[in-house]
Design a protein around this motif. Structure first.
Motif, PDB file in Angstrom:
ATOM      1  N   GLU A 194      14.544  30.367   4.612  1.00 44.20           N
ATOM      2  CA  GLU A 194      15.981  30.426   4.394  1.00 44.20           C
ATOM      3  C   GLU A 194      16.581  29.040   4.591  1.00 44.20           C
ATOM      4  O   GLU A 194      16.027  28.186   5.283  1.00 44.20           O
ATOM      5  N   GLY A 195      17.736  28.835   3.916  1.00 52.05           N
ATOM      6  CA  GLY A 195      18.385  27.534   4.036  1.00 52.05           C
ATOM      7  C   GLY A 195      19.291  27.257   2.857  1.00 52.05           C
ATOM      8  O   GLY A 195      19.894  28.168   2.286  1.00 52.05           O
ATOM      9  N   LYS A 196      19.360  25.984   2.452  1.00 57.42           N
ATOM     10  CA  LYS A 196      20.307  25.546   1.431  1.00 57.42           C
ATOM     11  C   LYS A 196      19.965  26.148   0.063  1.00 57.42           C
ATOM     12  O   LYS A 196      18.848  26.637  -0.151  1.00 57.42           O
ATOM     13  N   PRO A 197      20.896  26.102  -0.892  1.00 60.28           N
ATOM     14  CA  PRO A 197      20.655  26.677  -2.221  1.00 60.28           C
ATOM     15  C   PRO A 197      19.429  26.067  -2.890  1.00 60.28           C
ATOM     16  O   PRO A 197      19.130  24.898  -2.735  1.00 60.28           O
ATOM     17  N   PHE A 198      18.744  26.923  -3.643  1.00 59.16           N
ATOM     18  CA  PHE A 198      17.519  26.537  -4.347  1.00 59.16           C
ATOM     19  C   PHE A 198      17.826  26.534  -5.839  1.00 59.16           C
ATOM     20  O   PHE A 198      17.957  27.577  -6.464  1.00 59.16           O
ATOM     21  N   GLY A 212       0.789  -1.224   0.000  1.00 60.80           N
ATOM     22  CA  GLY A 212       0.000   0.000   0.000  1.00 60.80           C
ATOM     23  C   GLY A 212       0.816   1.266   0.000  1.00 60.80           C
ATOM     24  O   GLY A 212       0.263   2.366   0.185  1.00 60.80           O
ATOM     25  N   GLN A 213       2.118   1.161  -0.224  1.00 63.16           N
ATOM     26  CA  GLN A 213       2.992   2.333  -0.231  1.00 63.16           C
ATOM     27  C   GLN A 213       2.979   2.972  -1.613  1.00 63.16           C
ATOM     28  O   GLN A 213       2.992   2.274  -2.632  1.00 63.16           O
ATOM     29  N   VAL A 214       2.970   4.300  -1.658  1.00 59.86           N
ATOM     30  CA  VAL A 214       2.699   5.039  -2.895  1.00 59.86           C
ATOM     31  C   VAL A 214       3.987   5.656  -3.443  1.00 59.86           C
ATOM     32  O   VAL A 214       4.726   6.343  -2.727  1.00 59.86           O
ATOM     33  N   LEU A 215       4.218   5.434  -4.727  1.00 60.11           N
ATOM     34  CA  LEU A 215       5.379   5.984  -5.429  1.00 60.11           C
ATOM     35  C   LEU A 215       5.059   7.365  -5.992  1.00 60.11           C
ATOM     36  O   LEU A 215       3.932   7.637  -6.397  1.00 60.11           O
ATOM     37  N   ASN A 216       6.083   8.227  -6.022  1.00 54.98           N
ATOM     38  CA  ASN A 216       6.014   9.534  -6.685  1.00 54.98           C
ATOM     39  C   ASN A 216       4.995  10.484  -6.073  1.00 54.98           C
ATOM     40  O   ASN A 216       4.364  11.275  -6.777  1.00 54.98           O
ATOM     41  N   VAL A 217       4.854  10.447  -4.768  1.00 53.44           N
ATOM     42  CA  VAL A 217       4.130  11.479  -4.040  1.00 53.44           C
ATOM     43  C   VAL A 217       5.137  12.584  -3.709  1.00 53.44           C
ATOM     44  O   VAL A 217       6.245  12.307  -3.271  1.00 53.44           O
ATOM     45  N   VAL A 218       4.767  13.839  -3.960  1.00 56.36           N
ATOM     46  CA  VAL A 218       5.659  14.947  -3.623  1.00 56.36           C
ATOM     47  C   VAL A 218       5.457  15.306  -2.152  1.00 56.36           C
ATOM     48  O   VAL A 218       4.339  15.624  -1.731  1.00 56.36           O
ATOM     49  N   VAL A 219       6.529  15.242  -1.382  1.00 62.28           N
ATOM     50  CA  VAL A 219       6.498  15.638   0.025  1.00 62.28           C
ATOM     51  C   VAL A 219       7.320  16.915   0.146  1.00 62.28           C
ATOM     52  O   VAL A 219       8.480  16.962  -0.277  1.00 62.28           O
ATOM     53  N   LEU A 220       6.726  17.958   0.687  1.00 60.14           N
ATOM     54  CA  LEU A 220       7.393  19.254   0.728  1.00 60.14           C
ATOM     55  C   LEU A 220       7.115  19.977   2.033  1.00 60.14           C
ATOM     56  O   LEU A 220       6.115  19.712   2.706  1.00 60.14           O
ATOM     57  N   LEU A 221       8.029  20.876   2.373  1.00 56.02           N
ATOM     58  CA  LEU A 221       7.861  21.725   3.548  1.00 56.02           C
ATOM     59  C   LEU A 221       7.354  23.088   3.109  1.00 56.02           C
ATOM     60  O   LEU A 221       7.864  23.673   2.155  1.00 56.02           O
ATOM     61  N   GLU A 222       6.367  23.607   3.808  1.00 58.10           N
ATOM     62  CA  GLU A 222       5.856  24.943   3.541  1.00 58.10           C
ATOM     63  C   GLU A 222       6.211  25.854   4.704  1.00 58.10           C
ATOM     64  O   GLU A 222       6.123  25.469   5.864  1.00 58.10           O
ATOM     65  N   GLY A 223       6.631  27.073   4.364  1.00 61.11           N
ATOM     66  CA  GLY A 223       6.967  28.041   5.402  1.00 61.11           C
ATOM     67  C   GLY A 223       8.454  28.219   5.637  1.00 61.11           C
ATOM     68  O   GLY A 223       8.846  28.973   6.530  1.00 61.11           O
ATOM     69  N   VAL A 224       9.303  27.554   4.856  1.00 65.59           N
ATOM     70  CA  VAL A 224      10.755  27.710   4.996  1.00 65.59           C
ATOM     71  C   VAL A 224      11.174  28.977   4.251  1.00 65.59           C
ATOM     72  O   VAL A 224      10.884  29.129   3.057  1.00 65.59           O
ATOM     73  N   ALA A 239       3.786  23.589  -7.529  1.00 70.04           N
ATOM     74  CA  ALA A 239       4.777  24.657  -7.465  1.00 70.04           C
ATOM     75  C   ALA A 239       5.393  24.719  -6.074  1.00 70.04           C
ATOM     76  O   ALA A 239       4.686  24.636  -5.062  1.00 70.04           O
ATOM     77  N   VAL A 240       6.704  24.847  -6.026  1.00 69.42           N
ATOM     78  CA  VAL A 240       7.427  24.934  -4.760  1.00 69.42           C
ATOM     79  C   VAL A 240       8.108  26.291  -4.672  1.00 69.42           C
ATOM     80  O   VAL A 240       8.434  26.910  -5.693  1.00 69.42           O
ATOM     81  N   ASP A 241       8.331  26.766  -3.448  1.00 65.71           N
ATOM     82  CA  ASP A 241       9.011  28.047  -3.258  1.00 65.71           C
ATOM     83  C   ASP A 241      10.238  27.929  -2.365  1.00 65.71           C
ATOM     84  O   ASP A 241      10.787  28.922  -1.900  1.00 65.71           O
ATOM     85  N   ASN A 242      10.666  26.684  -2.128  1.00 63.03           N
ATOM     86  CA  ASN A 242      11.908  26.437  -1.395  1.00 63.03           C
ATOM     87  C   ASN A 242      12.419  25.058  -1.806  1.00 63.03           C
ATOM     88  O   ASN A 242      11.680  24.266  -2.404  1.00 63.03           O
ATOM     89  N   PRO A 243      13.680  24.743  -1.503  1.00 62.25           N
ATOM     90  CA  PRO A 243      14.254  23.481  -1.998  1.00 62.25           C
ATOM     91  C   PRO A 243      13.976  22.254  -1.145  1.00 62.25           C
ATOM     92  O   PRO A 243      14.517  21.181  -1.424  1.00 62.25           O
TER      93      PRO A 243
END
Length: 302
Positions: free
Chosen positions: A96-100, A82-94, A210-214
């Motif tokens: 600053e941090g590593k290069p984007f 039941g594990q799903v491939l190609n789901v996008v997991v992302l953090l919202e609200g970051v 759409a993402v706004d951080n890396p």
């Protein structure tokens, strides 16, 4: 102005300065890790089914089919656990941090199928589409949301690849890619879902958020993900799949050097009986085109 290079092509995209505001590249000490697994709760939805006879190039595109003249679009890739491939997991609200990275996502049209099916994009940037097929495709790109509906971003023909012979139905595409199509687009405020479909072959789809951080990643074949070097702070962790309308978010607080495990269960949309279902006998057969021919799944029997 930012300059991007693609295979055999120099792409110049004008990036509005405002699109770079809101995230700052900064060295962060004591970053943490968030890992977990995404599973599907409930039955795996039936694939969408398309009668190849009613679309152009049925013999060529039918090299991937069910052996009865139908092309299947499996938008949920789920293993036996039941594990799903190609789901996008992302953090919202970051902020600053590593290069984007500003790289342009590349989508291939290969065997009348867009690959990858899910990816990420950046508003104000662009996307590259390459045709590996000896048939023409029609690129129709939209932004969409459940609340605000759909808006056309661009519509462009994708010329067929001259490096491959259309009549060779046994070909495996060991050839150079065709000419790239690159388009820049700007998403409307509050819209983050990008979808691309072929206007000739409706079973060709590719989706992106759409993402706004890396700090994003796609789940692997075991539904697992890992986000590393996450700046300490409190954010929303989101799991996104185009077939799940419900927004799946969890608040997370990561301390310096912490290692968190957070799992997601996506609610299944059910068996999804729609018009896009295999019908026996089909309403249309090759005779409807005034000639008899056979659709053989020479590459993949679905």
């Amino acid at each position: 102005m930012k300059i991007f290079f693609s295979t055999g092509l120099c792409v110049i995209l004008l990036i509005p300065a405002s699109s770079l505001w809101g995230y700052e590249v900064k060295e962060i000490a004591g970053g943490g890790t968030i890992q977990g697994t995404v599973t599907l709760s409930g039955p795996v939805p039936d694939p969408k089914a398309y009668n190849l006879v009613i679309f152009p190039d049925p013999e060529y595109c039918g090299r991937i089919s069910n052996g009865k003249g139908w092309r299947l679009l499996r938008d949920f890739l789920v293993n036996e656990q039941g594990q799903v491939l190609n789901v996008v997991v992302l953090l919202e609200g970051v902020t600053e941090g590593k290069p984007f990275s500003l790289s342009v996502p590349r989508i291939e049209a290969r065997d009348c199928r867009f690959s990858p099916f899910t990816t990420v994009v950046r508003s104000g940037h662009g996307i590259e589409v390459v045709n590996m097929d000896p048939v023409m495709h029609d690129i129709q790109a939209y932004e969409t949301s459940t609340a605000m509906g759909t808006r056309v971003l661009f519509n462009s023909p994708l010329p067929f690849n001259h490096r491959h012979h259309r009549g060779d139905l046994h070909a495996t595409h060991d050839h150079k890619p065709g000419e790239s199509l690159v388009r820049q687009f700007q998403l409307s405020k509050k819209r983050r879902t990008f979808v691309m479909q072929c206007g000739f072959h409706a079973y060709m789809e590719s989706w992106a958020i759409a993402v706004d951080n890396p700090y994003y990643v796609l789940t692997d074949e075991n539904g697992q993900f890992s986000l590393e070097d996450v700046p300490p702070g409190t954010y929303d962790l989101r799991a996104w799949h185009p077939g799940i309308k419900q927004v799946m978010k969890k608040p997370v607080t990561i301390e310096p050097g912490a290692n968190l495990t957070i799992d997601f269960q996506l609610p299944s949309p059910g068996r999804r009986k729609t018009a896009l279902t295999v019908r026996t006998p089909p309403r249309f057969t090759p005779a409807a085109l005034g000639r008899e021919f056979t659709i053989e799944p020479l590459l993949e029997r679905q």
